[in-house]
Design an enzyme around this catalytic site. Structure first.
Site, PDB file in Angstrom:
ATOM      1  N   HIS A 236      29.569 -25.553 -27.654  1.00 13.12           N
ATOM      2  CA  HIS A 236      28.202 -25.611 -28.450  1.00 13.12           C
ATOM      3  C   HIS A 236      27.943 -24.087 -27.939  1.00 13.12           C
ATOM      4  O   HIS A 236      26.510 -24.007 -28.220  1.00 13.12           O
ATOM      5  CB  HIS A 236      27.315 -26.587 -27.963  1.00 13.12           C
ATOM      6  CG  HIS A 236      27.905 -28.090 -27.984  1.00 13.12           C
ATOM      7  ND1 HIS A 236      27.871 -28.787 -29.138  1.00 13.12           N
ATOM      8  CD2 HIS A 236      28.218 -28.933 -27.159  1.00 13.12           C
ATOM      9  CE1 HIS A 236      28.294 -29.984 -29.136  1.00 13.12           C
ATOM     10  NE2 HIS A 236      28.676 -30.172 -27.685  1.00 13.12           N
TER      11      HIS A 236
ATOM     12  N   SER B 257      29.198   3.421 -37.086  1.00 13.14           N
ATOM     13  CA  SER B 257      28.173   3.272 -38.212  1.00 13.14           C
ATOM     14  C   SER B 257      28.239   4.641 -38.733  1.00 13.14           C
ATOM     15  O   SER B 257      28.559   5.756 -38.423  1.00 13.14           O
ATOM     16  CB  SER B 257      26.707   3.057 -37.450  1.00 13.14           C
ATOM     17  OG  SER B 257      25.886   3.294 -38.314  1.00 13.14           O
TER      18      SER B 257
END
Length: 498
Positions: free
Chosen positions: A163, A282
């Site tokens: 989880h 980027s």
């Protein structure tokens, strides 16, 4: 792609091989045509034409001299390339028309005892089997990378999650081998799919067989198929092999997506650094190192699942035997197989070149009281009911901080035991044993059940993975050798006649 056309020995050399003057024009011609998309099966169609022509000559259905002219014309068509084919509804008609242009009306004899229905089904299988083997080969590359890196990190402790919450400590090797096992099943699915793809429909004609004395087993042999699809209606109309191949590719892509997601998250947490070869930056932020290749790998799964679903949706409810819907069933399966193959190779490269930050991983391995289960197991081994032990450790969990050393944590567990049990923890187990199981490395070492993360268990898993890899590599090589031998035999038969 195909229709119900059968033999056309008297085709007009001046027009399309199949349609002639009738149905040769009109606003729907472009919509019907698959010639551009058929570039994917151009080579396959030439091989099928050659095998069929050789068989016709061997059976005495077509004269050797005519067969030689047809085979020579096919060589010429191949040399010219798909881009030089005359206009046609599909590659099959265009190749036949090109042969007739070179040979004359006798060129139409290559279509004797054959429909475009069985022809295209054979071409699709001929091409698809290569794609399936290519994807299977990529899984072997990924499995090798996973097992090799695992061998280097048998004792590298890392946090394990359920989880997305810290659950239990494990090792990098144990983590990577979890994916090796999954990808090994993907290899098996692909090889199994190949074996069902690699059956020849040729000789089924439109769907009801032929009156000519054809030898279907011979054409299957010349094309490297393992046998024939026996029922002629099933042979011409079935495309379940496409759905199976697409589903196998989608299942693999889903495995890759999970791996990619994990590596992206691990890079975010500083657990590993991807090689520059598998990252980018980027356009505006020069400090960024983005896991772009893994994001695209993750994205391929959506395309693959969509293709598997789309293939099944197209096939749903089609009546026997041939329907033109099938023209749209295969081209995108070829494309997605290529995409999944490439994504698998990228994942292999990313795994092989990533740098795991062992210090950061070791520090994170104990976060969230991830050794709690070990304490509960220790108490259960000492005779407490597991649920009682679970209650003690759960009570302690609220007080234990990530920075606590094993000794401090043991004292807090003892305090919880006094609350829950009314007595000291150490009435049941020694402090040394508690501190040992609270240490992530010791906790991992204790989990030595088959397939567990303990170094000895992981070493055995790696050895088994390598043996399985060798077996699958041999199975893949055997299939490729069979195809190569058949291609050589077909080439020899063609050269004898040209």
């Amino acid at each position: 792609m195909t229709d119900d056309s059968g033999t056309d020995d008297d085709a007009d050399a001046s027009g399309p091989a199949v349609r002639g003057d009738r149905f040769s024009g009109g606003p729907a011609r472009g919509f019907l045509s698959s010639l551009a998309a058929d570039a994917a099966i151009f080579e396959a169609d030439l091989a099928v034409d050659r095998a069929h022509t050789v068989m016709l000559a061997e059976q005495g259905i077509v004269d050797d001299a005519v067969a030689g002219e047809i085979l020579a014309a096919l060589d010429d068509v191949e040399a010219a390339g798909h881009g030089e084919l005359p206009d046609g509804e599909d590659v099959h008609e265009a190749i036949e028309t090109a042969v007739i242009e070179r040979v004359g009306p006798d060129g139409g004899r290559m279509h004797t005892a054959r429909s475009r229905n069985d022809e295209v089904a054979t071409c699709i299988r001929y091409r698809l089997r290569e794609d399936v083997l290519a994807v299977a080969a990529a899984t072997l590359t990924l499995r090798e990378a996973l097992a090799t890196v695992a061998s280097d990190h048998v004792e590298t402790i890392m946090p394990g999650y359920t989880h997305l919450q810290p659950a239990q400590p494990t090792t990098v090797a144990h983590y990577l081998l979890s994916y090796e096992g999954a990808v090994a099943r993907d290899t098996s699915r692909l090889l199994d799919a190949y074996d069902r793809v690699n059956r020849s429909p040729l000789g089924a004609a439109a769907f009801a067989g032929t009156t000519f004395d054809v030898d279907r087993d011979r054409t299957a042999e010349l094309l490297g198929f393992d046998g024939i699809v026996r029922n002629s209606m099933d042979a011409a109309s079935s495309r379940d092999f496409l759905a199976e191949a697409a589903t196998a590719a989608a299942t693999l892509a889903t495995t890759l997506s999970g791996l990619a997601e994990d590596l992206i998250l691990f890079a975010n947490k500083g657990y590993l650094e991807l090689s520059d070869d598998y990252a980018s930056t980027s356009s505006i932020m020069p400090q960024k190192k983005n896991p772009d290749t893994l994001e695209l790998t993750r994205g391929v799964a959506g395309d693959a699942i969509g293709e598997a679903t789309g293939t099944l949706s197209l096939l749903k409810g089609l009546p026997r035997a041939y329907n033109r819907d099938l023209q749209r069933a295969h081209a995108s399966v070829f494309e997605i197989a290529n995409d999944v193959r490439e994504a698998t190779e990228i994942a292999a490269g990313a795994v092989a070149t990533a740098d795991w930050n062992e210090a950061t991983l070791a520090e994170a391995a104990g976060e969230g009281f991830s050794t709690a289960t070990g304490v509960a197991d220790l108490l259960a081994t000492a005779g407490l009911p597991f649920r009682t032990a679970h209650e003690v450790v759960a009570d302690a969990a609220a007080t234990i901080d990530d920075g606590d050393d094993p000794g401090t944590a043991a004292t807090k567990v003892d305090a919880a035991a006094r609350t829950v049990l009314g007595e000291s923890l150490f009435e049941h187990v020694s402090r040394d044993d508690v501190e040992r199981v609270l240490d992530p490395a010791a906790s991992v070492a204790s989990r030595d059940s088959a397939g567990g993360p303990a170094p000895d268990a992981v070493t055995k898993t790696i050895a088994a993975a390598k043996r399985r890899h060798e077996d699958d590599a041999a199975a893949l090589a055997s299939r490729r050798e069979t195809l190569a031998a058949a291609a050589e035999e077909l080439d020899d038969e063609v050269r004898r006649r040209v």
